[in-house]
Design a protein around this motif. Structure first.
Motif, PDB file in Angstrom:
ATOM      1  N   GLY A 173     106.597  32.913 -94.846  1.00  0.00           N
ATOM      2  CA  GLY A 173     106.822  31.484 -94.997  1.00  0.00           C
ATOM      3  C   GLY A 173     105.793  30.547 -94.410  1.00  0.00           C
ATOM      4  N   ALA A 174     104.791  31.075 -93.736  1.00  0.00           N
ATOM      5  CA  ALA A 174     103.775  30.205 -93.139  1.00  0.00           C
ATOM      6  C   ALA A 174     102.798  29.686 -94.195  1.00  0.00           C
ATOM      7  CB  ALA A 174     102.997  30.959 -92.061  1.00  0.00           C
ATOM      8  N   THR A 175     102.179  28.575 -93.901  1.00  0.00           N
ATOM      9  CA  THR A 175     101.014  28.110 -94.640  1.00  0.00           C
ATOM     10  C   THR A 175      99.802  28.741 -93.971  1.00  0.00           C
ATOM     11  OG1 THR A 175     102.040  26.022 -95.279  1.00  0.00           O
ATOM     12  CG2 THR A 175      99.627  26.089 -95.246  1.00  0.00           C
ATOM     13  N   VAL A 176      98.929  29.374 -94.753  1.00  0.00           N
ATOM     14  CA  VAL A 176      97.850  30.176 -94.177  1.00  0.00           C
ATOM     15  C   VAL A 176      96.495  29.725 -94.709  1.00  0.00           C
ATOM     16  CG1 VAL A 176      96.915  32.505 -93.904  1.00  0.00           C
ATOM     17  CG2 VAL A 176      99.392  32.150 -93.892  1.00  0.00           C
ATOM     18  N   MET A 177      95.558  29.596 -93.785  1.00  0.00           N
ATOM     19  CA  MET A 177      94.179  29.239 -94.114  1.00  0.00           C
ATOM     20  C   MET A 177      93.254  30.347 -93.617  1.00  0.00           C
ATOM     21  SD  MET A 177      91.473  27.391 -94.842  1.00  0.00           S
ATOM     22  CE  MET A 177      92.185  25.808 -95.335  1.00  0.00           C
ATOM     23  N   VAL A 178      92.445  30.910 -94.507  1.00  0.00           N
ATOM     24  CA  VAL A 178      91.419  31.882 -94.120  1.00  0.00           C
ATOM     25  C   VAL A 178      90.061  31.195 -94.170  1.00  0.00           C
ATOM     26  CG1 VAL A 178      90.166  33.963 -94.814  1.00  0.00           C
ATOM     27  CG2 VAL A 178      92.666  33.971 -94.798  1.00  0.00           C
ATOM     28  N   VAL A 179      89.302  31.323 -93.096  1.00  0.00           N
ATOM     29  CA  VAL A 179      87.943  30.795 -93.066  1.00  0.00           C
ATOM     30  C   VAL A 179      86.967  31.960 -93.098  1.00  0.00           C
ATOM     31  CG1 VAL A 179      86.231  29.564 -91.676  1.00  0.00           C
ATOM     32  CG2 VAL A 179      88.537  28.648 -91.906  1.00  0.00           C
ATOM     33  N   GLU A 180      86.000  31.873 -94.010  1.00  0.00           N
ATOM     34  CA  GLU A 180      84.984  32.917 -94.169  1.00  0.00           C
ATOM     35  C   GLU A 180      83.588  32.324 -94.017  1.00  0.00           C
ATOM     36  OE1 GLU A 180      83.985  35.761 -94.301  1.00  0.00           O
ATOM     37  OE2 GLU A 180      85.559  37.190 -94.805  1.00  0.00           O
ATOM     38  N   ARG A 181      82.582  33.223 -93.977  1.00  0.00           N
ATOM     39  CA  ARG A 181      81.211  32.791 -93.674  1.00  0.00           C
ATOM     40  C   ARG A 181      80.543  32.061 -94.836  1.00  0.00           C
ATOM     41  NH1 ARG A 181      81.333  38.164 -94.615  1.00  0.00           N
ATOM     42  NH2 ARG A 181      79.947  38.996 -96.235  1.00  0.00           N
ATOM     43  N   ASP A 182      80.952  32.382 -96.087  1.00  0.00           N
ATOM     44  CA  ASP A 182      80.351  31.715 -97.244  1.00  0.00           C
ATOM     45  C   ASP A 182      81.345  31.738 -98.391  1.00  0.00           C
ATOM     46  OD1 ASP A 182      80.151  34.311 -98.509  1.00  0.00           O
ATOM     47  OD2 ASP A 182      78.230  34.623 -97.492  1.00  0.00           O
ATOM     48  N   HIS A 183      80.992  31.081 -99.487  1.00  0.00           N
ATOM     49  CA  HIS A 183      81.918  30.933-100.615  1.00  0.00           C
ATOM     50  C   HIS A 183      82.208  32.267-101.298  1.00  0.00           C
ATOM     51  CE1 HIS A 183      82.117  26.614-100.311  1.00  0.00           C
ATOM     52  NE2 HIS A 183      80.796  26.526-100.288  1.00  0.00           N
ATOM     53  N   GLU A 184      81.227  33.152-101.340  1.00  0.00           N
ATOM     54  CA  GLU A 184      81.457  34.462-101.951  1.00  0.00           C
ATOM     55  C   GLU A 184      82.474  35.264-101.145  1.00  0.00           C
ATOM     56  OE1 GLU A 184      78.956  38.479-103.297  1.00  0.00           O
ATOM     57  OE2 GLU A 184      77.920  36.776-102.392  1.00  0.00           O
ATOM     58  N   ALA A 185      82.327  35.254 -99.831  1.00  0.00           N
ATOM     59  CA  ALA A 185      83.280  35.967 -98.977  1.00  0.00           C
ATOM     60  C   ALA A 185      84.664  35.330 -99.062  1.00  0.00           C
ATOM     61  CB  ALA A 185      82.788  35.972 -97.540  1.00  0.00           C
ATOM     62  N   ALA A 186      84.723  34.019 -99.148  1.00  0.00           N
ATOM     63  CA  ALA A 186      86.005  33.325 -99.276  1.00  0.00           C
ATOM     64  C   ALA A 186      86.706  33.703-100.579  1.00  0.00           C
ATOM     65  CB  ALA A 186      85.793  31.814 -99.203  1.00  0.00           C
ATOM     66  N   ALA A 187      85.935  33.821-101.663  1.00  0.00           N
ATOM     67  CA  ALA A 187      86.507  34.236-102.949  1.00  0.00           C
ATOM     68  C   ALA A 187      87.058  35.657-102.852  1.00  0.00           C
ATOM     69  CB  ALA A 187      85.455  34.142-104.049  1.00  0.00           C
ATOM     70  N   GLY A 188      86.358  36.518-102.123  1.00  0.00           N
ATOM     71  CA  GLY A 188      86.845  37.879-101.926  1.00  0.00           C
ATOM     72  C   GLY A 188      88.149  37.900-101.159  1.00  0.00           C
ATOM     73  N   ALA A 189      88.250  37.054-100.136  1.00  0.00           N
ATOM     74  CA  ALA A 189      89.490  36.965 -99.360  1.00  0.00           C
ATOM     75  C   ALA A 189      90.640  36.465-100.228  1.00  0.00           C
ATOM     76  CB  ALA A 189      89.279  36.040 -98.167  1.00  0.00           C
ATOM     77  N   GLN A 190      90.359  35.469-101.054  1.00  0.00           N
ATOM     78  CA  GLN A 190      91.375  34.939-101.968  1.00  0.00           C
ATOM     79  C   GLN A 190      91.902  36.043-102.878  1.00  0.00           C
ATOM     80  OE1 GLN A 190      92.259  31.495-102.294  1.00  0.00           O
ATOM     81  NE2 GLN A 190      93.738  31.893-103.937  1.00  0.00           N
ATOM     82  N   ALA A 191      91.012  36.844-103.422  1.00  0.00           N
ATOM     83  CA  ALA A 191      91.408  37.921-104.328  1.00  0.00           C
ATOM     84  C   ALA A 191      92.219  38.987-103.598  1.00  0.00           C
ATOM     85  CB  ALA A 191      90.165  38.541-104.965  1.00  0.00           C
TER      86      ALA A 191
END
Length: 287
Positions: A31-49
């Motif tokens: 139930g939490a709202t979660v934010m992941v911070v990554e080093r760059d946009h490519e890594a962030a897209a990987g985390a999203q997937a």
């Protein structure tokens, strides 16, 4: 910061690799709202997937109490530490390198509210040492999640010397709310789990090196004889041989030569045989 299900309403995770994504998934599905911070946009897209895939699998297993799209609506990624500004808790899940973790944790802390909590997912590094680098050490704790996070029922809560009693209790409450069990340990090299787990794994590697038995038979002995869910060598492949090597080297430096890495481990890491993530370690993962 109180929250639904005894977890903070807004949770941040620094690093969205296998472990970070698993941690994000754990809080998101409760139930939490979660934010992941990554080093760059490519890594962030990987985390999203990775998180989206984990949420979909939870839905398929019937363990998600809402539609996948509803859960994912509370999830986001960023490349900016300032995105943590509304978090009640941030869990650091960057690679197991002391200086990297210190730099990351200090940067995160500057963006957190004064009453927010900060945690490290370190599996062996000194939580007290990390805490001493921070402005608010009482608000810092070790939360050692286990891989794979969705299937694991354990979180090792590691208390630094200055961790506040309130945070110690909160960490146990979060663990329970996530459907897991807390093992509480005072900060020491390797804590409880890594120290014991690595000791068994290193001896298993020496047995392979000495020709005592095959990796398959050594693991079978522990699974069938001691009821371990997986053997120490397969577990090493899952964790990553490079990760195990780093932990062993740290334990050797702090606890002595009984944790000296066997040559077979150094050789495999040097060849890029890091376990499941590269397709080969002590076992073949290419099928």
């Amino acid at each position: 910061m109180t929250a639904t299900h005894s977890i903070p309403h807004v949770v941040g995770v620094l690093g969205g690799g296998r472990m970070g994504a698993g941690i994000a998934h754990a809080f998101l599905t409760k139930g939490a709202t979660v934010m992941v911070v990554e080093r760059d946009h490519e890594a962030a897209a990987g985390a999203q997937a990775r998180v989206a895939d984990a949420v979909a699998k939870s839905a398929a297993r019937g363990t998600l109490n809402e539609a996948p799209e509803e859960a994912m609506a509370r999830f986001s990624t960023s490349t900016d530490y300032a995105s943590f500004v509304h978090c009640g808790l941030v869990v650091e899940a960057v690679p197991e390198d002391y200086e990297l973790k210190v730099t990351a944790l200090k940067a995160v802390e500057t963006h957190l509210p004064a009453d927010a909590y900060l945690a490290s997912n370190t599996s062996s590094l000194s939580v007290t040492g990390l805490a001493n680098e921070l402005q608010r050490p009482a608000n810092f704790v070790g939360l050692h999640f286990f891989n794979p996070v969705p299937a694991s029922t354990l979180i090792e809560v590691v208390l630094a010397k200055e961790t506040s009693p309130e945070l110690a209790e909160a960490a146990k409450s979060w663990t329970e709310a996530l459907g897991k069990t807390a093992v509480v340990v005072n900060d020491a090299p390797g804590f409880a789990s890594s120290r014991l787990g690595v000791a068994i794994a290193l001896e298993a590697m020496r047995m392979v090196e000495e020709g005592v038995a095959s990796a398959e038979d050594i693991d079978a002995a522990m699974v069938l004889g001691y009821k371990h869910p997986t053997g120490p060598l397969k577990t090493t492949d899952i964790v990553g041989l490079d990760v195990r090597l780093g932990i062993a080297e740290y334990l050797q430096s702090t606890l002595g030569d009984r944790f000296a890495p066997p040559q077979i481990l150094r050789d495999k890491v040097a060849r890029g045989e890091l376990g499941r993530k590269t397709g080969k370690g002590f076992f073949d993962w290419t099928d």
